[in-house]
Design an enzyme around this catalytic site. Structure first.
Site, PDB file in Angstrom:
ATOM      1  N   LYS A 171      98.002 -39.350 -59.715  1.00  0.00           N
ATOM      2  CA  LYS A 171      98.337 -40.419 -58.769  1.00  0.00           C
ATOM      3  C   LYS A 171      98.484 -41.742 -59.509  1.00  0.00           C
ATOM      4  O   LYS A 171      99.436 -42.488 -59.296  1.00  0.00           O
ATOM      5  CB  LYS A 171      97.263 -40.530 -57.678  1.00  0.00           C
ATOM      6  CG  LYS A 171      97.397 -39.465 -56.613  1.00  0.00           C
ATOM      7  CD  LYS A 171      96.188 -39.420 -55.694  1.00  0.00           C
ATOM      8  CE  LYS A 171      96.271 -38.191 -54.797  1.00  0.00           C
ATOM      9  NZ  LYS A 171      95.016 -37.831 -54.157  1.00  0.00           N
TER      10      LYS A 171
ATOM     11  N   GLN B 192      89.524 -40.304 -52.495  1.00  0.00           N
ATOM     12  CA  GLN B 192      89.766 -38.870 -52.723  1.00  0.00           C
ATOM     13  C   GLN B 192      88.707 -38.026 -52.028  1.00  0.00           C
ATOM     14  O   GLN B 192      87.503 -38.273 -52.163  1.00  0.00           O
ATOM     15  CB  GLN B 192      89.772 -38.596 -54.244  1.00  0.00           C
ATOM     16  CG  GLN B 192      90.108 -37.179 -54.630  1.00  0.00           C
ATOM     17  CD  GLN B 192      91.571 -36.800 -54.377  1.00  0.00           C
ATOM     18  OE1 GLN B 192      92.454 -37.639 -54.396  1.00  0.00           O
ATOM     19  NE2 GLN B 192      91.818 -35.533 -54.141  1.00  0.00           N
TER      20      GLN B 192
ATOM     21  N   ASP C  34      96.734 -42.721 -46.505  1.00  0.00           N
ATOM     22  CA  ASP C  34      96.485 -41.292 -46.286  1.00  0.00           C
ATOM     23  C   ASP C  34      96.730 -40.909 -44.826  1.00  0.00           C
ATOM     24  O   ASP C  34      96.872 -39.725 -44.513  1.00  0.00           O
ATOM     25  CB  ASP C  34      94.997 -40.989 -46.574  1.00  0.00           C
ATOM     26  CG  ASP C  34      94.788 -40.265 -47.885  1.00  0.00           C
ATOM     27  OD1 ASP C  34      95.685 -39.519 -48.306  1.00  0.00           O
ATOM     28  OD2 ASP C  34      93.700 -40.448 -48.480  1.00  0.00           O
TER      29      ASP C  34
HETATM   30  N1  GUN Z   1      92.027 -34.207 -51.115  1.00  0.00           N
HETATM   31  C1  GUN Z   1      92.979 -33.243 -51.021  1.00  0.00           C
HETATM   32  N2  GUN Z   1      94.128 -33.734 -50.518  1.00  0.00           N
HETATM   33  C2  GUN Z   1      93.902 -35.050 -50.262  1.00  0.00           C
HETATM   34  C3  GUN Z   1      94.710 -36.089 -49.741  1.00  0.00           C
HETATM   35  O1  GUN Z   1      95.883 -35.913 -49.368  1.00  0.00           O
HETATM   36  N3  GUN Z   1      94.098 -37.311 -49.650  1.00  0.00           N
HETATM   37  C4  GUN Z   1      92.806 -37.523 -50.022  1.00  0.00           C
HETATM   38  N4  GUN Z   1      92.304 -38.755 -49.873  1.00  0.00           N
HETATM   39  N5  GUN Z   1      92.020 -36.571 -50.519  1.00  0.00           N
HETATM   40  C5  GUN Z   1      92.571 -35.340 -50.640  1.00  0.00           C
END
Ligand code: GUN
Length: 288
Positions: A54, A98, A121
């Site tokens: 990311k 996350q 998100d």
């Molecule tokens: N963990 C797995 N997929 C995601 C996501 O799309 N966003 C976040 N914040 N955590 C994750």
């Protein structure tokens, strides 16, 4: 029948190119560079890889990247004060914490602390509510990526039977809402669903998001159906190296499906591309 392979990697590159252009034009028109903050608390090695990707791709798109890599024992108070400072920081337009978080932290409580205008998100209840009422919201990145891939092979979703396997807040539920907003007839299947195989065989559009390696076989799929495989599972191989597979048995399912996403190279790359698109959108909204 041999299914069309839906190339998520190529599509994601196209989305990232569009985001890079959008970043340049926002800089030119308003002198604003979109900024994304990623917070990782502890985290397994998979989460660390996601976060690294990311950060790298955020910078590659010309955005500012902020990351907070915190110890697994970080207290609720310490995490909340980081979120408060990111909420108040004008250089930060998007915040991603996350998931999953360590057990002593309540993910719902943490997500609710994020300013909904920075919740790229789309997990804050305010954005979830907007999604389910067809309003203006940030849409969770994995389902949004799946919808874009789906539309690339089937623009007419209205009236189709869609089955989503998995009811998580990250994928299954928002995916169902998106398909419903496109006027599909939607079923959400899960671990308690009876006759799962026959439920799946009704689907013109089948989305698998359960985390069970290669569970969906050819005889679960209606001939010609579109199959989107969100699973990312590591399995053992004879050479000891292991490999990534989805929730769908790709080779078997390809004999029956009309179109199918591979793993890796399906919805995975689209997730980060959509995160960047949401961050650009958050930055644009901040100046409008
Ligand atoms: N963990 C797995 N997929 C995601 C996501 O799309 N966003 C976040 N914040 N955590 C994750």
């Amino acid at each position: 029948m041999t299914a069309t392979r839906i190339d998520g990697k190529a599509f994601a590159e196209k989305v990232c190119d569009e985001v890079s252009e959008g970043v340049k034009s926002l800089q030119a028109s308003h002198g604003v560079t979109p900024g994304l903050a990623v917070v990782l608390v502890g985290g397994d090695s998979a989460s660390q890889v996601y976060v690294r990707n990311k950060v790298r791709q955020t910078e590659a798109c010309g955005m500012k990247s902020f990351h907070h890599i915190l110890d697994a024992t970080t207290s609720r108070g310490a995490l909340m004060s980081i979120i408060e400072s990111l909420n108040a920081d004008p250089e930060v337009h998007g915040i991603l914490v996350q998931l999953p978080l360590p057990d002593h932290l309540d993910s719902r409580d943490v997500i609710e602390a994020i300013d909904p205008a920075k919740d790229v998100d789309g997990f804050h209840t305010s954005n979830v509510g907007e999604l389910w009422t067809s309003g203006e919201s940030f849409i969770p990145c994995t389902p949004l990526g799946c919808l874009k891939l789906l539309k690339s092979v089937e623009p007419n979703i209205a009236g189709k039977n869609a089955v989503v396997i998995g009811r998580s807040n990250i994928v299954g539920r928002p995916m169902a809402a998106l398909l419903l907003n496109e006027s599909a007839t939607v079923a959400i299947a899960h671990s308690k669903t009876q006759n799962l195989q026959s439920v799946c065989r009704q689907a013109d559009i089948l989305v698998a998001a359960v985390g069970r390696p290669q569970m969906v076989k050819a005889d679960w799929i209606k001939p010609g159906a579109i199959v989107l495989d969100v699973g990312i599972n590591r399995i053992e191989t004879d050479d000891g190296k292991g490999k990534l597979v989805g929730d769908v048995d790709f080779d078997d399912a390809s004999k029956v499906a009309g179109a199918i996403t591979p793993v890796p190279g399906g919805p995975g790359p689209m997730t980060i591309a959509c995160l960047l698109a949401n961050t650009l959108e958050a930055a644009k909204r901040s100046v409008s």
